[in-house]
Design a protein around this motif. Structure first.
Motif, short mmCIF file in Angstrom:
data_model
loop_
_atom_site.label_atom_id
_atom_site.label_comp_id
_atom_site.label_asym_id
_atom_site.label_seq_id
_atom_site.Cartn_x
_atom_site.Cartn_y
_atom_site.Cartn_z
N LEU A 1 47.66 35.22 40.20
CA LEU A 1 46.69 34.14 40.22
C LEU A 1 45.48 34.46 39.35
N ASP A 2 45.04 35.70 39.39
CA ASP A 2 43.89 36.12 38.57
C ASP A 2 44.22 36.01 37.08
N ALA A 3 45.41 36.47 36.68
CA ALA A 3 45.81 36.40 35.28
C ALA A 3 45.93 34.94 34.82
N ALA A 4 46.46 34.08 35.68
CA ALA A 4 46.62 32.67 35.33
C ALA A 4 45.26 31.98 35.20
N ALA A 5 44.34 32.32 36.09
CA ALA A 5 43.01 31.72 36.03
C ALA A 5 42.31 32.11 34.73
N HIS A 6 42.48 33.35 34.30
CA HIS A 6 41.89 33.79 33.04
C HIS A 6 42.55 33.11 31.85
N ALA A 7 43.76 32.60 32.04
CA ALA A 7 44.44 31.87 30.96
C ALA A 7 44.02 30.40 30.93
N GLY A 8 43.15 29.99 31.86
CA GLY A 8 42.65 28.63 31.86
C GLY A 8 43.31 27.70 32.86
#
Length: 391
Positions: free
Chosen positions: A281-288
């Motif tokens: 979830l953290d990686a996806a949030a950083h991807a926008g």
């Protein structure tokens, strides 16, 4: 003539591994799928370990060596493609726990080879195995765009979001050559019809031009499933799907193009990938990404045996623990198909996973707003040569 033999058995004899602690006393101990396991070199690059006959077949065929060691002569599993001649392309459903009532599947079978795929049992209806056949014997619908346009043009058709990718992946490797999904999107764009896409493939970025134009009119959204950030685990579970890094990059490109994106942590497998939920979830949030969802592992019909066999082959030390937790979340069974519970499970472990997901989404600002698609732009396609209406 090959000396490798095959014999038909109603109930192939097998030696079964022990059951996980806590299994119901009446749970069958036999693992019939182990009798039809395929040599690793023949199934290299595939997800399933075996190719057991479908449940509708009268006989189960088991390959065995007759003493001439000629099983080594058998060819590897290669992808074959046949044409699906269905006359309709929109599939309807009445499931009360999913947010759509219609979908399109450009392909039957999926070369991604995800071992846990709940669509595998559908190959049994074709007289094929939900195992390796599902990954290597594909059916394409080359007329899907034309059939779709015809169905959208029907006088009684009422537009609602069409879901694509809910059964087999529309962007699996064969789509790179066939481009059936792109043809479908072109029809939907011309008709002003909303679409929601689910995929594990970075190939979806090929169609950013169409999807971005549709998104400006609230006609498109895309969800990408990220099961693990561990490349080794992802490759073992999903051998021909895009790598985790490619999927995250696809989410970033889609988001930057103004297309509503969702990351799906799916499936969540206890004691295997559930610990990665927050990192995904953290990686996806950083991807926008602005939206997220998760689905608990589902093991209907033949999927249970295929997943169990895969787990024993790749993570035997976790086998007991994984299935004990699965049953804790499924009322003591391997799977419970009850509406409203099949996606998320029940019990303390299921509640904990759900709560972790909610806390992580709150922390990252996910799911604050939901993308809503509209049918306001729908214009019924006009058949070639049809007279235009005066009104």
């Amino acid at each position: 003539m090959s000396r490798a033999s095959s014999r038909a058995l109603k109930h192939p004899p097998v030696t079964a591994p022990s059951e996980p602690a806590g299994a119901p006393s009446d749970f069958p101990a036999a693992f019939p799928e182990l009798a039809v396991a395929i040599d690793s070199q023949r199934r290299r690059g595939r997800g399933a370990q075996s190719n057991a006959s479908g449940r509708y077949e009268a006989e189960a065929r088991v390959a065995f060596d007759d003493g001439w060691q000629s099983l080594e002569e058998l060819p590897p599993f290669k992808t074959s493609v046949a044409v699906d001649t269905s006359r309709k392309v929109i599939t309807r459903n009445e499931s009360p726990d999913i947010g759509f009532d219609r979908s399109i599947n450009p392909y039957r079978g999926c070369e991604h080879g995800c071992v846990y795929c709940f669509a595998r049992p559908t190959h049994a209806y074709l007289g094929l195995s939900p195992g390796l056949d599902f990954e290597s014997k594909l059916f394409v619908k080359p007329e899907a765009p034309a059939l779709l346009e015809k169905e959208l043009a029907a006088p009684g058709y009422e537009p609602r979001m069409i879901a694509i990718g809910t059964n087999t992946d529309p962007y699996q490797p064969i789509e790179r050559e066939r481009k059936i999904m792109r043809g479908i999107l072109e029809v939907l764009e011309r008709a002003g019809h909303p679409v929601g896409i689910v995929t594990k493939s970075a190939l979806v970025t090929r169609d950013i031009d169409i999807l971005s134009r549709m998104a400006k009119r609230n006609l498109a959204k895309v969800a990408i499933s990220v099961t693990s950030l561990d490349p080794k685990l992802a490759r073992t579970m999903e051998p021909r799907a895009s790598t985790p890094s490619k999927r995250l990059e696809a989410l970033k490109q889609l988001s930057e193009a103004g297309i509503p994106t969702t990351v799906m942590v799916a499936p969540v497998i206890p004691a295997l990938n559930d610990s990665e939920m927050e990192r995904i979830l953290d990686a996806a949030a950083h991807a926008g990404v602005k939206q997220a969802s998760y689905i608990l592992l589902r093991l209907p019909l033949e999927v249970r045996d295929l997943f169990r066999e895969w787990l024993m082959a790749n993570y035997p030390d976790r086998y007991r623990h994984v299935f004990t937790l699965i049953r804790d979340m499924r009322g003591g069974r391997d799977y419970d198909a009850k509406w409203g519970e099949r996606m998320k499970g029940t019990g303390p472990m299921a509640w904990t996973i759900g709560r972790r997901f909610e806390i992580a989404c709150d922390r990252l600002g996910l799911n604050k707003r939901r993308a809503k698609l509209t049918t306001d732009h729908f214009a019924r396609p006009k058949p070639d040569g049809a007279q235009l209406s005066l009104f």
